[in-house]
Design an enzyme around this catalytic site. Sequence first.
Site, short mmCIF file in Angstrom:
data_model
loop_
_atom_site.label_atom_id
_atom_site.label_comp_id
_atom_site.label_asym_id
_atom_site.label_seq_id
_atom_site.Cartn_x
_atom_site.Cartn_y
_atom_site.Cartn_z
N LYS A 1 0.85 -1.20 0.00
CA LYS A 1 0.00 0.00 0.00
C LYS A 1 0.88 1.25 0.00
O LYS A 1 1.59 1.51 0.96
CB LYS A 1 -0.90 0.04 1.23
N CYS B 1 13.17 11.90 6.09
CA CYS B 1 13.36 11.48 7.49
C CYS B 1 14.80 11.71 7.95
O CYS B 1 15.06 11.76 9.15
CB CYS B 1 12.99 10.01 7.63
N THR C 1 2.12 5.79 13.91
CA THR C 1 1.55 4.71 13.10
C THR C 1 2.34 3.42 13.31
O THR C 1 1.77 2.33 13.40
CB THR C 1 1.56 5.08 11.59
N GLU D 1 10.57 1.56 9.98
CA GLU D 1 11.46 2.70 9.73
C GLU D 1 10.63 3.95 10.01
O GLU D 1 9.72 4.27 9.24
CB GLU D 1 11.96 2.69 8.28
N GLY E 1 7.12 5.07 7.92
CA GLY E 1 6.15 6.13 8.15
C GLY E 1 6.36 6.75 9.52
O GLY E 1 7.45 6.64 10.11
N GLU F 1 9.25 15.87 15.85
CA GLU F 1 9.50 15.93 14.40
C GLU F 1 8.56 16.94 13.75
O GLU F 1 7.35 16.91 13.99
CB GLU F 1 9.27 14.53 13.80
P1 NDP Z 1 2.17 7.81 8.24
O1 NDP Z 1 2.64 7.00 9.38
O2 NDP Z 1 1.02 8.70 8.43
O3 NDP Z 1 1.79 6.86 7.00
C1 NDP Z 1 2.67 5.92 6.43
C2 NDP Z 1 1.85 4.87 5.71
O4 NDP Z 1 1.10 4.11 6.65
C3 NDP Z 1 0.82 5.45 4.75
O5 NDP Z 1 0.70 4.61 3.64
C4 NDP Z 1 -0.43 5.45 5.61
O6 NDP Z 1 -1.61 5.54 4.87
C5 NDP Z 1 -0.28 4.15 6.33
N1 NDP Z 1 -1.07 4.03 7.56
C6 NDP Z 1 -1.66 5.00 8.30
N2 NDP Z 1 -2.31 4.47 9.37
C7 NDP Z 1 -2.10 3.13 9.31
C8 NDP Z 1 -2.49 2.03 10.14
N3 NDP Z 1 -3.21 2.19 11.25
N4 NDP Z 1 -2.09 0.80 9.79
C9 NDP Z 1 -1.32 0.60 8.70
N5 NDP Z 1 -0.95 1.60 7.86
C10 NDP Z 1 -1.32 2.85 8.16
O7 NDP Z 1 3.47 8.59 7.71
P2 NDP Z 1 3.52 9.67 6.57
O8 NDP Z 1 2.99 9.10 5.29
O9 NDP Z 1 2.94 10.93 7.10
O10 NDP Z 1 5.11 9.82 6.37
C11 NDP Z 1 5.88 10.68 7.09
C12 NDP Z 1 6.59 9.95 8.21
O11 NDP Z 1 7.40 8.92 7.68
C13 NDP Z 1 7.53 10.84 8.98
O12 NDP Z 1 7.39 10.64 10.37
C14 NDP Z 1 8.90 10.39 8.54
O13 NDP Z 1 9.92 10.63 9.45
C15 NDP Z 1 8.68 8.95 8.31
N6 NDP Z 1 9.69 8.41 7.41
C16 NDP Z 1 10.64 7.56 7.91
C17 NDP Z 1 11.65 7.09 7.09
C18 NDP Z 1 12.68 6.12 7.60
O14 NDP Z 1 13.31 5.45 6.77
N7 NDP Z 1 12.90 5.99 8.89
C19 NDP Z 1 11.75 7.50 5.68
C20 NDP Z 1 10.69 8.38 5.27
C21 NDP Z 1 9.70 8.81 6.12
P3 NDP Z 1 -2.30 6.99 4.70
O15 NDP Z 1 -1.40 7.76 3.80
O16 NDP Z 1 -3.62 6.68 4.12
O17 NDP Z 1 -2.40 7.59 6.08
#
Ligand code: NDP
Length: 482
Positions: free
Chosen positions: A173, A282, A230, A248, A226, A384
């Site tokens: 997804k 990130c 989450t 991650e 993400g 963050e």
């Molecule tokens: P989110 O945690 O909001 O979302 C990440 C993904 O998870 C999306 O596809 C989201 O869908 C989905 N999601 C949301 N809720 C759930 C759930 N309950 N169960 C399963 N999946 C779910 O992160 P963002 O998209 O806002 O990304 C930004 C974040 O990602 C920042 O905190 C950043 O630091 C982190 N990040 C970390 C990296 C790393 O390598 N450590 C690299 C890049 C980013 P939907 O979009 O529909 O909410």
Amino acid sequence: MQKLQNYINGQLTDPIGKTYIDNYDPSVGKVYSLIPDSDERDVQLAVDAAKAAFPAWSVTPKDDRAAILLKISSLIDKNLDRLAKAESKDNGKPVSLARTVDIPRASANFHFYATGILHYASEAHAMEDTAINYTLRNPVGIAGCISPWNLPLYLFSWKIAPALAAGNCVVAKPSEITPMTAFLLSELCIEAGLPPGVLNIVHGYGHKVGSVIAAHPEIPLISFTGGTKTGAEIARVAAPMFKKLSLELGGKNPNIIFADCDYNHMLATTMRSSFANQGQICLCGSRILVERSLYEKFKTDFVAKAMKMTVGNPADEKTKMGAIVSKQHMEKILNCIELAKEEGGKILCGGERVVLQGENKDGYFIAPTVIEGLPYDCRTNMEEIFGPVVTIMPFDTEEQALAYANSTPYGLSATVWTENLTRAHRLSGKLHTGIVWVNCWLLRDLRTPFGGVKSSGVGREGGFEALHFFTEPKNICIQIKN
Ligand code: NDP
């Protein structure tokens, strides 16, 4: 208006519920396509397809799996311009960044794991003349891959490529905020001849699709990138089911600058590590710690450079700073800037929404923002922000810099600028992070372990770490003599 489709069992399909989510172009603030608003029924179809495909894919010779992944990589290269433009429109990032970083890296991810799997060997442990142990590394089954919006195709493919190379089938997804290049990838997978069901892409909301993948009893492995909140929710759901988990998560990375650094190289790189992708990486260094003797000079030069950075239409080849990914995220960043002011921070530049002229007048833009005067342990320096916002702080001693650097709940990466080799080694060893860059930033070798400690995540991606994660070791002990 273009309607995206799911990719299930080798076919592009409409969501069962026939409902769609608006997809915005953040540089103009308008809906430009529709995304499937999938639900648990679509996820189940994807799981069924993956289950049916797994027996054949998991025993397909590595060379044949590699050949298909290489084909996908070369199709990404062939479609570089189209994918870069699509990524830029969907995410708001400058098209030049998508063309030079995001899309080439997506291709490299497939290329790297297509060839990596050919060199992946398992271990043998001889017990003198008593027995021999050998370890098989089998694919796990169906991998659930969930990715964020900041580096859409780059991070999506960073999970999918090793999962497929290792012989798993995938239910994936992408973020519903930036689904376009994942959709285009599904077309390329069909063109490349990926067998039906091996990769399935289900579009939709996190709470309707992501959460169903995380909780699905037939998906034994979840790779998630993400936000930390989450990630914690996924861990809560997945842990009692004993799923393999790679998380991650977020970062609040320190950028530690000593007075003896190579100044010009540091300054140019710090501009990138602060504001690349509008600060929505990130790994961006959002807390800049500067040795006091260099502080005023750095402040003057850095702020002057930040003020010169023009925020513009991401589709313009010259733009270095594009749009924030969504209205909601722009508002979050602006609220963080308000909080910084309430905490006593002084805004040295930026600090507000930028309103452009013409077609971009309703786009979501924020000027590069530099804040000083905040204590190291205030909320602005602990939480963050994930936008083009950095704080700068002076420090007096190496011990103080280290204490500031390690003070947040996060531990993804750190950057150290010094020409003193002994100090570089000493500090790198003591930083509580998964990654340290000395005199550079975002210099990536795909073989290296990637990931964070503390609230930045669990597990490592990259190189053979990812192949370890996407396989299950089984030890077989054969007695030679009894
Ligand atoms: P989110 O945690 O909001 O979302 C990440 C993904 O998870 C999306 O596809 C989201 O869908 C989905 N999601 C949301 N809720 C759930 C759930 N309950 N169960 C399963 N999946 C779910 O992160 P963002 O998209 O806002 O990304 C930004 C974040 O990602 C920042 O905190 C950043 O630091 C982190 N990040 C970390 C990296 C790393 O390598 N450590 C690299 C890049 C980013 P939907 O979009 O529909 O909410």
